[in-house]
Design a protein around this motif. Structure first.
Motif, PDB file in Angstrom:
ATOM      1  N   UNK A 293      24.076 -10.835  78.395  1.00 51.87           N
ATOM      2  CA  UNK A 293      22.704 -11.350  78.320  1.00 51.87           C
ATOM      3  C   UNK A 293      21.805 -10.447  77.486  1.00 51.87           C
ATOM      4  N   UNK A 294      22.254  -9.213  77.237  1.00 52.65           N
ATOM      5  CA  UNK A 294      21.431  -8.251  76.501  1.00 52.65           C
ATOM      6  C   UNK A 294      21.823  -8.146  75.028  1.00 52.65           C
ATOM      7  N   UNK A 295      23.124  -7.987  74.732  1.00 57.22           N
ATOM      8  CA  UNK A 295      23.542  -7.500  73.412  1.00 57.22           C
ATOM      9  C   UNK A 295      23.143  -8.408  72.250  1.00 57.22           C
ATOM     10  N   UNK A 296      23.381  -9.715  72.358  1.00 57.59           N
ATOM     11  CA  UNK A 296      23.112 -10.594  71.221  1.00 57.59           C
ATOM     12  C   UNK A 296      21.618 -10.834  70.997  1.00 57.59           C
ATOM     13  N   UNK A 297      20.831 -11.228  72.003  1.00 54.27           N
ATOM     14  CA  UNK A 297      19.409 -11.469  71.749  1.00 54.27           C
ATOM     15  C   UNK A 297      18.636 -10.210  71.392  1.00 54.27           C
ATOM     16  N   UNK A 298      19.080  -9.047  71.850  1.00 50.74           N
ATOM     17  CA  UNK A 298      18.366  -7.816  71.534  1.00 50.74           C
ATOM     18  C   UNK A 298      18.437  -7.517  70.040  1.00 50.74           C
ATOM     19  N   UNK A 299      19.614  -7.661  69.438  1.00 52.80           N
ATOM     20  CA  UNK A 299      19.764  -7.436  67.999  1.00 52.80           C
ATOM     21  C   UNK A 299      18.883  -8.389  67.204  1.00 52.80           C
ATOM     22  N   UNK A 300      18.858  -9.648  67.595  1.00 55.63           N
ATOM     23  CA  UNK A 300      18.040 -10.649  66.920  1.00 55.63           C
ATOM     24  C   UNK A 300      16.565 -10.283  67.017  1.00 55.63           C
TER      25      UNK A 300
ATOM     26  N   UNK B  85      15.505  -7.194  64.697  1.00 51.13           N
ATOM     27  CA  UNK B  85      15.498  -7.423  63.243  1.00 51.13           C
ATOM     28  C   UNK B  85      14.594  -8.571  62.797  1.00 51.13           C
ATOM     29  N   UNK B  86      14.046  -9.329  63.727  1.00 47.74           N
ATOM     30  CA  UNK B  86      13.406 -10.592  63.368  1.00 47.74           C
ATOM     31  C   UNK B  86      12.232 -10.444  62.411  1.00 47.74           C
ATOM     32  N   UNK B  87      11.435  -9.379  62.520  1.00 46.00           N
ATOM     33  CA  UNK B  87      10.249  -9.232  61.679  1.00 46.00           C
ATOM     34  C   UNK B  87      10.435  -8.241  60.540  1.00 46.00           C
ATOM     35  N   UNK B  88      11.659  -7.749  60.348  1.00 44.05           N
ATOM     36  CA  UNK B  88      11.894  -6.711  59.347  1.00 44.05           C
ATOM     37  C   UNK B  88      11.899  -7.313  57.944  1.00 44.05           C
ATOM     38  N   UNK B  89      11.101  -6.772  56.992  1.00 42.02           N
ATOM     39  CA  UNK B  89      11.151  -7.264  55.609  1.00 42.02           C
ATOM     40  C   UNK B  89      12.538  -7.054  55.015  1.00 42.02           C
ATOM     41  N   UNK B  90      12.957  -7.975  54.166  1.00 47.02           N
ATOM     42  CA  UNK B  90      14.321  -7.898  53.646  1.00 47.02           C
ATOM     43  C   UNK B  90      14.589  -6.647  52.831  1.00 47.02           C
ATOM     44  N   UNK B  91      13.569  -6.133  52.168  1.00 44.18           N
ATOM     45  CA  UNK B  91      13.791  -4.936  51.346  1.00 44.18           C
ATOM     46  C   UNK B  91      14.189  -3.739  52.204  1.00 44.18           C
ATOM     47  N   UNK B  92      13.880  -3.788  53.502  1.00 44.20           N
ATOM     48  CA  UNK B  92      14.225  -2.687  54.401  1.00 44.20           C
ATOM     49  C   UNK B  92      15.317  -3.086  55.385  1.00 44.20           C
ATOM     50  N   UNK B  93      16.035  -4.156  55.098  1.00 42.14           N
ATOM     51  CA  UNK B  93      17.048  -4.643  56.039  1.00 42.14           C
ATOM     52  C   UNK B  93      18.125  -3.601  56.294  1.00 42.14           C
ATOM     53  N   UNK B  94      18.572  -2.936  55.230  1.00 43.50           N
ATOM     54  CA  UNK B  94      19.626  -1.936  55.398  1.00 43.50           C
ATOM     55  C   UNK B  94      19.150  -0.743  56.200  1.00 43.50           C
ATOM     56  N   UNK B  95      17.942  -0.244  55.879  1.00 41.25           N
ATOM     57  CA  UNK B  95      17.396   0.896  56.606  1.00 41.25           C
ATOM     58  C   UNK B  95      17.185   0.545  58.075  1.00 41.25           C
TER      59      UNK B  95
ATOM     60  N   UNK C 275      10.347  -4.366  67.010  1.00 39.06           N
ATOM     61  CA  UNK C 275      11.278  -3.384  66.461  1.00 39.06           C
ATOM     62  C   UNK C 275      11.216  -2.085  67.261  1.00 39.06           C
ATOM     63  N   UNK C 276      10.006  -1.564  67.495  1.00 40.62           N
ATOM     64  CA  UNK C 276       9.858  -0.290  68.198  1.00 40.62           C
ATOM     65  C   UNK C 276      10.410  -0.375  69.620  1.00 40.62           C
ATOM     66  N   UNK C 277      10.066  -1.468  70.333  1.00 40.60           N
ATOM     67  CA  UNK C 277      10.546  -1.616  71.712  1.00 40.60           C
ATOM     68  C   UNK C 277      12.058  -1.780  71.742  1.00 40.60           C
ATOM     69  N   UNK C 278      12.582  -2.589  70.816  1.00 42.47           N
ATOM     70  CA  UNK C 278      14.021  -2.804  70.770  1.00 42.47           C
ATOM     71  C   UNK C 278      14.795  -1.535  70.466  1.00 42.47           C
ATOM     72  N   UNK C 279      14.242  -0.682  69.586  1.00 38.61           N
ATOM     73  CA  UNK C 279      14.890   0.586  69.254  1.00 38.61           C
ATOM     74  C   UNK C 279      14.988   1.478  70.500  1.00 38.61           C
ATOM     75  N   UNK C 280      13.913   1.514  71.292  1.00 40.36           N
ATOM     76  CA  UNK C 280      13.931   2.320  72.523  1.00 40.36           C
ATOM     77  C   UNK C 280      14.997   1.810  73.484  1.00 40.36           C
ATOM     78  N   UNK C 281      15.081   0.485  73.640  1.00 37.49           N
ATOM     79  CA  UNK C 281      16.079  -0.097  74.533  1.00 37.49           C
ATOM     80  C   UNK C 281      17.493   0.202  74.030  1.00 37.49           C
TER      81      UNK C 281
END
Length: 491
Positions: free
Chosen positions: A366-373, A376-386, A256-262
């Motif tokens: 090659x970047x846009x779709x896998x980066x979003x996945x 979000x992959x490890x995010x708990x559902x209760x924080x999905x919106x945030x 999550x942290x690395x993806x946010x920076x990218x």
């Protein structure tokens, strides 16, 4: 997907109609910048709040409010009586998009089991490409046709039937979901994040026009102080009642942290590129809106094709190397474009632009779709919106920063009032300068991607042998009622 498509179209459709808005509405360069950057600013400032409101009050409810408000704001843009009203209407449109867009990813996250989300994000990447190609085409055609003598106005009014359709379909087919435990809206957090973003982005947008006053630099430095206060406050808020606006624990998740920076840096590069590209073709080369719009088709087709292939075939096998290859391929396309622009000057044609645009489109796909996945992959559902709000916020913040930097890297190169004979060469030179910046940004993205996990893992929903099932609010639980854990898309 309808909402995501409408948002993407609205950004790109405005870029292609900028010269028409300047002529018909009498908008200044500053007002034109606000018509584009104002939307991004309001969007970025409200995304985190919009995502958290979806967690608290229901993602479907906030989605419907957002898409309804976006449709109304589009009508106000279409019937604006002057550039000032258009700027204000665009700010409202951005605010409504901030309620609508974060719910898209969080609804996907809450609705689909983990092993199906890769396919959905692949579709999302294809929609990104489709939106990118449809916006310039619709903008060019609607501007060229001058329907009912309305000039540029139909580019906003086209949102009305799409928005109404999204409202009807959303109310019928989307299942309501929200955080499994009660959360409260963190109003001081909302105030701090909005203030910090405004203090950072407003001076960047107005700085060149005002002569880079001292207060602008002070405001940008002060924004960093506000963000530091925000982090300290959110940490205490999380420890006290567990409902901060920004869930800082998410940043302990490496993906999550690395993806946010990218996402932030990627948004900055795109913010610079798309606006200057439009200005270069229409005002520098003197091309019609239709010709400029059609020129973008190869780019968008390449984005859509590469997005589907990357998330379905390449990332499961090669992991983050696919995303890094995308950054390098896109940078190669930018450098090829820079060379073509310098070689051909004002005599450059569509066919000279096709090769670099295709290469850039493949890299972006090659970047846009896998980066979003991955983010979000490890995010708990209760924080999905945030989390979804954060993803969109940092990308839009980067986009708004990029739009702000356009005044430096593009208009700063052109100068205030070039002679008519110098306009074309000045725009070509400014475009080349901007491409150099975009290439540097993509190099930074390549390096940042080393922080992403290396290899893909299978999406797994639940643990052990527990069976999973959907709860009424859209969250998945095991037989003991506990929320299932998810392995990341990239580990």
């Amino acid at each position: 997907m309808t909402a995501a498509f409408m948002d993407l179209v609205d950004v790109t459709i405005v870029n292609i109609a900028i010269p028409s808005i300047q002529r018909d509405a009498g908008a200044t360069f500053s007002q034109i910048q606000w018509i584009t950057a104002g939307y991004a600013l309001a969007f970025a400032a409200g995304l985190i709040t919009g995502g958290r409101l979806g967690d608290i009050h229901g993602r479907k409810r906030l989605f419907l409010i957002g898409i309804g408000g976006f449709t109304i704001a589009s009508a106000l843009c279409g019937f604006a009586v002057g550039p000032e009203m258009l700027v204000v209407s665009r700010l409202l449109q951005g605010a409504m998009a901030a309620l609508m867009v974060p719910q898209v990813l969080s609804i996907v996250h809450a609705t689909f089991p983990a092993h199906e989300r890769g396919k959905v994000f692949g579709l999302f990447g294809a929609v990104v490409g489709l939106g990118a190609v449809s916006g310039p085409l619709f903008g060019a055609l609607l501007t060229q046709w001058n329907l009912f003598g309305l000039e540029w106005r139909p580019i906003f009014l086209i949102n009305l039937p799409v928005g109404i359709a999204g409202l009807v379909l959303g109310s019928r087919f989307i299942t309501e979901s929200k955080a499994p435990r009660a959360l409260k809206l963190d109003l001081p957090g909302v105030a701090l994040v909005t203030l910090g973003l405004l203090m950072l982005l407003y001076p960047l947008t107005r700085g060149r026009e005002l002569g880079w006053p001292l207060w602008g630099y002070a405001s940008m430095v002060g924004a960093l102080v506000v963000f530091a206060v925000l982090v300290a406050y959110e940490r205490r808020k999380g420890e006290r009642d567990g409902s901060p606006l920004i869930e800082l624990s998410l940043f302990r998740v490496k993906s999550f942290a690395a993806g946010i920076a990218v996402q932030t840096v990627f948004g900055l590069g795109l913010g610079i590129y798309f606006l200057v590209w439009t200005l270069y073709m229409q005002q520098g080369l003197g091309w019609s809106a239709l010709k400029a719009g059609l020129t973008g088709v190869p780019f968008s087709v390449a984005v859509s094709a590469a997005a589907g292939v990357s998330v379905q075939l390449l990332v499961p096998r090669f992991g983050r190397k696919v995303l890094q290859a995308g950054a390098l391929v896109m940078a190669a396309g930018v450098l090829l474009y820079l060379w073509e622009a310098g070689r051909h000057g004002l005599g450059i044609g569509v066919w000279q632009m096709v090769p670099p645009l295709v290469v850039m489109g493949i890299g972006m796909g090659l970047i846009v779709a896998p980066l979003t996945d991955a983010v979000l992959s490890e995010v708990p559902r209760e924080h999905a919106g945030a989390a979804s709000g954060l993803i969109n916020t940092v990308q839009q913040m980067g986009n708004a920063l990029g739009l702000g930097l356009v005044s430096v890297v593009f208009f700063g190169t052109i100068g205030d009032r070039p002679a008519p004979a110098d306009i074309g060469p000045a725009f070509v030179n400014a475009f080349q300068n901007s491409l150099g910046w975009v290439a540097a940004v993509l190099g930074a993205i390549f390096l940042l991607m080393f922080a992403l996990p290396r290899r893909p893992a299978r999406h797994v929903e639940g643990t052990g042998g527990a069976t999973t099932g959907g709860t009424p609010d859209g969250d998945t639980t095991d037989r003991d009622g506990r929320e299932g854990t998810k392995e990341p898309a990239l580990v």
